[in-house]
Design a protein around this motif. Structure first.
Motif, mmCIF file in Angstrom:
data_model
loop_
_atom_site.group_PDB
_atom_site.id
_atom_site.type_symbol
_atom_site.label_atom_id
_atom_site.label_comp_id
_atom_site.label_asym_id
_atom_site.label_seq_id
_atom_site.Cartn_x
_atom_site.Cartn_y
_atom_site.Cartn_z
ATOM 1 N N GLY A 1 36.246 33.037 45.327
ATOM 2 C CA GLY A 1 36.179 33.641 43.523
ATOM 3 C C GLY A 1 37.293 33.079 42.525
ATOM 4 O O GLY A 1 38.501 32.940 42.978
ATOM 5 N N TYR B 1 38.166 34.328 29.038
ATOM 6 C CA TYR B 1 38.089 34.627 30.094
ATOM 7 C C TYR B 1 36.982 34.178 31.542
ATOM 8 O O TYR B 1 35.984 34.749 30.565
ATOM 9 C CB TYR B 1 38.718 35.659 30.192
ATOM 10 N N LYS B 2 37.155 33.624 32.794
ATOM 11 C CA LYS B 2 35.682 33.542 32.969
ATOM 12 C C LYS B 2 35.597 33.511 34.714
ATOM 13 O O LYS B 2 36.811 33.368 34.890
ATOM 14 C CB LYS B 2 35.696 31.646 33.189
ATOM 15 N N PHE B 3 34.828 33.607 35.499
ATOM 16 C CA PHE B 3 35.093 34.342 36.842
ATOM 17 C C PHE B 3 34.076 32.914 37.330
ATOM 18 O O PHE B 3 32.660 33.363 36.878
ATOM 19 C CB PHE B 3 34.886 35.404 37.211
ATOM 20 N N MET C 1 39.239 32.197 39.051
ATOM 21 C CA MET C 1 39.590 33.029 37.274
ATOM 22 C C MET C 1 40.147 32.259 36.359
ATOM 23 O O MET C 1 41.096 31.003 37.325
ATOM 24 C CB MET C 1 40.470 34.657 37.563
ATOM 25 N N LYS D 1 42.830 33.657 42.377
ATOM 26 C CA LYS D 1 41.638 33.862 43.376
ATOM 27 C C LYS D 1 41.487 34.342 43.996
ATOM 28 O O LYS D 1 42.538 35.216 44.356
ATOM 29 C CB LYS D 1 42.579 32.494 44.290
ATOM 30 N N PHE D 2 40.177 35.176 44.247
ATOM 31 C CA PHE D 2 40.139 36.419 45.002
ATOM 32 C C PHE D 2 41.031 36.565 46.069
ATOM 33 O O PHE D 2 41.267 37.644 46.167
ATOM 34 C CB PHE D 2 38.660 35.952 44.926
ATOM 35 N N SER E 1 29.038 31.865 36.237
ATOM 36 C CA SER E 1 30.537 32.255 36.330
ATOM 37 C C SER E 1 29.610 33.454 35.342
ATOM 38 O O SER E 1 28.474 33.432 35.282
ATOM 39 C CB SER E 1 31.085 31.123 35.458
ATOM 40 N N ASN F 1 42.875 27.435 35.738
ATOM 41 C CA ASN F 1 43.273 28.780 36.975
ATOM 42 C C ASN F 1 44.232 29.408 36.485
ATOM 43 O O ASN F 1 45.579 28.998 36.617
ATOM 44 C CB ASN F 1 43.172 27.691 38.230
ATOM 45 N N PHE G 1 38.376 41.290 36.770
ATOM 46 C CA PHE G 1 38.180 41.431 37.187
ATOM 47 C C PHE G 1 38.262 42.544 37.939
ATOM 48 O O PHE G 1 38.780 42.480 38.474
ATOM 49 C CB PHE G 1 37.727 40.344 38.406
ATOM 50 N N MET H 1 33.567 40.745 34.831
ATOM 51 C CA MET H 1 34.762 40.254 34.031
ATOM 52 C C MET H 1 35.354 41.044 32.886
ATOM 53 O O MET H 1 34.471 40.398 31.967
ATOM 54 C CB MET H 1 34.296 38.297 34.101
#
Length: 873
Positions: free
Chosen positions: A196, A187-189, A198, A207-208, A172, A204, A265, A259
Motif C-alpha cells: 500500500g 494525499y492519496k493511498f 502513500m 509504504k505500508f 486509491s 511517494n 492512513f 486516508m
C-alpha cells in the motif's frame, strides 16, 4: 362489505404515502422521478431520506459543519459516530437547497436555481434504474427491475472503506482538504501489487510494509485491500491468501480505514460512544510531506508523537507559518528558467527529504554544478539533493514539501539539499546597480539631439515599409481565399474557442534541431521530437500534404484536441501556421506507440497487468470521445499505431485527423472510406450508417492483438503451428483457422478457442504462464462482443469500461453475428497464398496477372475491401 373494501384501499393509500418519502421521512428504498434536498428533510430526519434497515447508516445531502454551512454533499454517514464513509460531489458542493435527482438514467446532483446541469452524476448504466437502496453495510445501490446491481458506491470509494468493502489493485483513496472541506486533497493511498503506497502530489512518501505492525505473510501479488472483523488485510490468489495484514482486536463494531486529510492512513473503530484510532501510519510525524509547510524543517522531540517546526538557516517563516522564504530580500522562489538568475540556498547537514527514499536519482556520477544546472534548466524543479559519495543527483520537481532534521545519522550527512532561488530585481534593475553614481557624461548633451533626429527618420522609414508589407499581405490573403489555397491568412477565417498556443516556425525549427530526429510518419507528414525552451519534450507533427484533406485534418485537430481534456487522450500543446508551413505540437509520449511496444520484439515484454491497463485506459478515452464531450466524436482510425504510451505505460489516444463530429442525436453516413485495413468495421463498405460503433469494432480488433501479442493477420511461428496442428488433429478444430503454410487469422482462431473454452491457447506465449485462463477469457469475450458484424449488437465503450471494472456483467458473444469471421479467415488465407505466389513469380522473373473473382459474397467483398483500402492518414 363495500365499506370494508373502501377502508382497505384507504389504509393502503396511507401506507404508500408514508413509504413514498415525499412526506419527509427516510426509508430503505426510493424510486425514479424522486427529488430531495437538505431543506426538504431537515425537520424530520436532519437531511436524510435513505436509512439502512438496521438504522446504522443514512444517506442524504449533509454538511460537515452544520445546517448553516454553504457546502452540502450527497453522502452516506454512520449515524452514531457521524463519520462520512462516502460522498459523491466532493469537488462540487451545493447549497442547502441543492437537489439529488433520481431518474431511470441514474443519480444527478444539481444546484437549485442554476438550471439542471448536474455537478455530479453516476456513469452511463447498462439498463434503466428501478430503485435506489442503502444496505446495512453502508453501500448505496442502484438496482434494475430484477434487483441486479447497476452501480454501487462501494466500487467508487472516496477516502474511506468500511467493514466488508474492498479496495482493488491500483485503486486509491484520496484524502480531503480538511475535516470540513471534502474536496480532493493532496494525499492519496494506492494499492499496488506488493504494498500500500502513500503519495503527496504524486511523490511517494510511505509504504505500508514500513509499519512495525504490518506482518508480511506471503509474496503473492496483491489483488485487493479489505477491512475485516480482525483487522486489515491485503489479499491475493483470488482472495485465498493474505499478503500483508494488520492484526486488531476481533470486533463486529463499526470499523473503517481512511486516508486522512492530515496525511496519515488510519483505522478507526466506534467503541462505546466514541471513535478509537486502532492504527495510524506513518508513525513518525516528520515523514508526512507537509507536516511543517513548504520548506519547513520538522524536528522530532523526545516523544515520537511530538514534533516542532522551524525554518532552515537563511530562511524565515511567513505570517501563516506554512511557508519559509529566504531572509535576503534580494532572493525569491524561482520564477524563470534563466540560469543566469538562479542561485541555490544550501540546507544544513542532517536534513533529509522524503521523496529521495522512494525515487531514483536523475543522474549518477556527475558533479554538483552539473546537478544544479539540470535543475536550473527545468522550470518544474524546486531544488536538488546531492549525494557526495556516489555523486548522485536527486531532483525535487513540481512541489516542495517539508524537510526532516535527522540527527546523528551517517546516511543523511552525505546527502546535502539545495533550494532553487532566483535573484530578485528592483525597479527593473538588478540590485547591484542601485548604488551606482548618477554622473551624466557631457558628450551625451551633444550627441543626444543628433541621435534623436536620426532615430525619428529611421522610425518613419520602418513604419512606411511595414504599412507596405501589410497592404501586400492583405492582397495575398484575399487572393488565397478566392483561390482556396492554404496560405498563412487562411486560418484567420476560423474562429476556434480555446485555441492552443501559437508557435512561430523558427521556435519549432530550433526546438527540433531543424527537424533532425524523426520519430514517426503518416500519410500527411512526419513527426519529430523536440525540446521547448523550458525543457519540455514535445512531438511536432509537420503537415506535408497540403491538399484538401491535409487542410481539413489540420483545422479539425486544432478544434477537437485543443478543447478536450482527458487523461487517456493526447494533449495538443499548440500549433504553427505560416504560409505552407503547418505544424501541430503535442505532448511527448516517451514510450512510443503500442504498435512498436507490442510487435517490435525489442525491449521487455508487456506484462498482463500492463496490457489490461492499456486496454482499460484506451476504452476510457474512447468512451469520453463518444459520450463525454458536448459533441460526439468518432475517431475512425483506432489501431495500435494511434495508441501512444507514457510513463507506467499509460495509454493516450492520438491522431484525431480522421474523426467526425456529430451531435448527440445525429447519425451520419460517411461516403468516404476512412481508417486502416485490418481494423475497419464491415459497415464501411456495406453503405450502412457509420456511428461510434465503428470505433468499437476497431477497438475489439486491437484488444485481440493485445491478448496475443501479434498482428491479427500474420504468420504463426513454426513451433506454434506444430502445436496447433496437433491440437486440431486431436480436437477436430475448424480448418478455417490455420493453413498448412502457417497463416492464421487470429480473430477466427479466437472465436474457435472461445467456443472450446481454451483461452490459454490465445495468450501471448512470451508471458510464460504469468496469466490465467480466466483473465484471458475476460478480454477475449469483451473483444468478440466488440467485433459483432451488426453494430447494434456491439456494446458502447462506456459499457466496455464497465465490463473491465466489473460494474457491468461480461457480455456473451453472439455466434450468429460472428460467423462472418470465417469468410474473413478464408479470404485472408487465399489472398496471402496468392500474394506469396506472386512474390515467388517475381523473384523468378515472371509477372502474374490476377484474375478477377466476381462471385464473392458480401462477406468476402467486405473482407477484401478492409484489407486493401487504407483511408487518408
Amino acid at each position: 362489505m363495500r365499506s370494508a373494501f373502501l377502508l382497505s384501499l384507504f389504509l393502503l393509500g396511507l401506507d404508500l404515502l408514508f413509504v413514498s418519502v415525499s412526506c419527509g421521512s427516510s426509508t430503505e428504498f426510493v424510486y425514479p422521478n424522486f427529488t430531495a434536498s437538505h431543506l426538504q428533510f431537515v425537520d424530520s430526519s436532519k437531511g436524510a431520506f435513505l436509512l439502512s434497515p438496521n438504522s446504522i447508516f443514512k444517506a442524504g445531502l449533509f454538511s460537515p459543519v452544520g445546517d448553516s454551512s454553504p457546502d452540502f454533499y450527497f453522502s452516506v454517514v454512520h449515524i452514531d459516530s457521524g463519520s462520512t464513509i462516502w460522498s459523491s460531489n466532493r469537488d462540487s458542493p451545493v447549497s442547502s437547497s441543492g437537489k439529488m435527482i433520481l431518474s431511470p438514467q441514474g443519480i444527478s446532483i444539481v444546484e437549485d436555481g442554476k438550471g439542471q446541469k448536474p455537478v455530479w452524476s453516476t456513469p452511463v448504466l447498462a439498463s434503466p434504474v428501478h430503485s435506489l437502496r442503502l444496505t446495512d453495510a453502508g453501500n448505496l445501490l442502484l438496482l434494475d427491475r430484477l434487483n441486479a446491481s447497476l452501480w454501487e458506491s462501494f466500487k467508487f470509494p472516496t477516502d474511506t472503506i468500511v467493514l466488508g468493502q474492498t479496495l482493488p489493485l491500483r485503486m486509491s483513496l484520496s484524502g480531503s482538504v480538511s475535516s470540513y472541506d471534502f474536496s480532493t486533497g493532496d494525499y492519496k493511498f494506492v494499492v499496488t501489487e506488493s504494498d500500500g503506497l502513500m503519495q503527496w502530489k504524486g511523490q511517494n512518501y510511505w509504504k505500508f510494509r514500513m509499519h512495525t505492525r504490518a506482518n508480511v505473510d506471503s509474496n503473492f501479488p496483491v489483488e485487493y485491500l479489505t477491512v475485516t472483523t480482525t483487522g486489515l488485510a491485503f489479499m491475493g490468489r483470488n482472495g485465498t491468501a493474505v499478503i500483508i495484514r494488520v492484526a486488531l482486536p476481533p470486533s463486529t463494531d463499526f470499523r473503517f480505514a481512511k486516508m486522512d486529510y492530515t496525511g496519515k492512513f488510519i483505522i478507526n473503530r466506534f467503541f462505546g460512544k466514541e471513535l478509537v484510532t486502532e492504527f495510524s501510519g506513518p508513525m513518525d510525524p516528520c515523514q508526512i510531506p507537509f507536516a511543517c509547510g513548504k520548506f519547513g524543517l520538522c524536528h522530532l522531540d523526545n516523544a515520537a508523537e511530538n514534533k516542532s517546526c522551524s525554518c532552515p538557516d537563511e530562511m524565515r517563516p511567513v505570517a501563516d507559518q506554512k511557508t519559509c522564504v529566504p531572509v535576503s530580500q534580494s532572493l525569491s522562489l524561482p520564477v524563470s528558467c534563466e540560469a543566469s538568475n538562479v542561485s541555490y540556498l544550501k540546507l544544513g547537514s542532517g536534513v533529509s527529504y522524503f521523496s529521495t527514499h522512494f525515487s531514483d536519482p536523475v543522474e549518477h556520477g556527475i558533479e554538483l554544478f552539473a546537478c544544479q544546472d539540470l535543475c536550473s534548466k527545468n522550470c518544474s524543479c524546486f531544488g536538488v539533493f546531492y549525494e557526495n559519495t556516489s555523486r548522485s543527483c536527486y531532483m525535487v520537481k513540481d512541489s516542495f514539501g517539508s524537510l526532516s532534521l535527522v540527527k546523528n545519522s551517517p546516511d543523511n550527512q552525505d546527502l546535502i539539499g539545495y533550494v532553487k532561488l532566483s535573484t530578485r530585481k528592483q525597479n527593473g534593475k538588478p540590485q547591484d546597480n542601485q548604488n551606482r553614481g548618477s554622473q551624466f557624461p557631457v558628450i551625451a548633451l551633444v550627441l543626444l539631439p543628433c541621435t534623436g533626429f536620426l532615430l525619428v527618420i529611421a522610425i518613419g522609414l520602418i513604419w512606411w515599409r511595414k504599412c507596405a508589407v501589410l497592404r501586400y499581405s492583405s492582397i495575398r490573403e484575399k487572393q488565397a481565399i478566392r483561390l482556396g489555397s492554404f496560405e498563412s491568412g487562411d486560418l484567420g477565417s476560423f474562429h476556434i474557442p480555446g485555441l492552443p498556443q501559437k508557435f512561430e516556425f523558427e521556435e519549432l525549427e530550433q526546438a527540433t534541431d531543424n527537424f533532425k530526429l524523426q520519430i514517426g510518419s503518416g500519410g500527411f507528414g512526419a513527426v519529430f521530437k523536440g525540446t521547448l525552451p523550458d525543457e519540455t519534450l514535445v512531438a511536432v507533427k509537420k503537415i506535408t500534404n497540403h491538399g484538401l484533406h491535409g487542410r481539413q485534418e489540420f483545422c479539425t485537430e486544432i478544434a477537437i484536441i485543443g478543447n478536450i481534456r482527458h487523461t487517456n487522450l493526447v494533449k495538443l500543446r499548440g500549433f504553427c501556421a505560416r504560409g505552407r508551413q503547418l505544424l501541430l505540437v503535442y505532448e511527448y509520449m516517451n514510450r512510443g506507440s503500442l504498435e512498436k511496444t507490442l510487435f517490435s520484439g525489442s525491449g521487455p515484454v508487456l506484462e498482463w497487468q500492463e496490457r489490461f491497463d492499456i486496454a482499460l485506459g484506451t476504452a476510457r478515452g474512447l468512451a469520453y470521445l463518444h459520450s463525454g464531450c458536448e459533441q460526439k466524436i468518432i475517431h475512425c482510425d483506432v489501431k495500435p499505431e494511434n495508441i501512444l504510451l507514457h510513463d507506467q505505460f499509460q495509454p493516450k489516444i492520438s491522431d484525431f485527423g480522421l474523426s467526425k463530429l456529430l451531435s448527440q442525436e445525429e447519425s451520419s453516413l460517411f461516403t468516404t472510406m476512412r481508417g486502416t485495413r485490418g481494423y475497419l468495421a464491415p459497415e464501411w463498405i456495406t453503405n450502412t450508417a457509420i456511428s461510434e460503433k465503428a470505433d468499437v469494432y476497431s477497438y475489439g480488433m486491437v484488444l485481440l492483438e493485445l491478448v496475443s501479442g501479434r498482428k491479427n493477420c500474420s504468420f504463426r511461428s513454426q513451433s506454434n503451428s506444430v502445436t496447433e496442428e496437433n491440437n486440431q488433429n486431436q480436437n477436430n478444430s475448424s480448418s478455417t483457422t490455420t493453413t498448412n503454410s502457417g497463416l492464421v487469422y487470429f480473430p477466427l482462431y479466437a472465436l474457435d478457442m472461445h467456443e472450446q473454452g481454451r483461452y490459454m491457447e490465445l495468450a501471448d506465449p512470451r508471458l510464460e504462464g504469468r496469466v490465467t485462463s480466466q483473465e484471458v477469457g475476460k478480454l477475449v469475450r469483451i473483444a468478440l462482443c466488440c467485433v459483432h458484424e451488426e453494430p447494434a449488437l456491439r456494446p458502447t465503450m462506456a459499457a466496455v469500461v464497465g465490463m473491465f471494472e466489473g460494474s457491468i456483467p461480461l457480455g456473451n458473444p453472439r455466434m450468429e453475428s460472428l460467423n462472418f469471421l470465417r469468410f474473413y479467415g478464408l479470404r485472408f488465407a487465399e489472398s496471402s497464398m496468392v500474394q506469396g505466389q506472386n512474390e515467388e513469380s517475381e523473384n523468378l522473373g515472371f509477372h502474374r496477372r490476377e484474375s478477377s473473382n466476381s462471385g464473392g459474397s458480401r462477406h468476402s467483398a467486405s473482407y477484401m475491401a478492409s484489407q486493401e483500402v487504407s483511408g487518408p492518414r
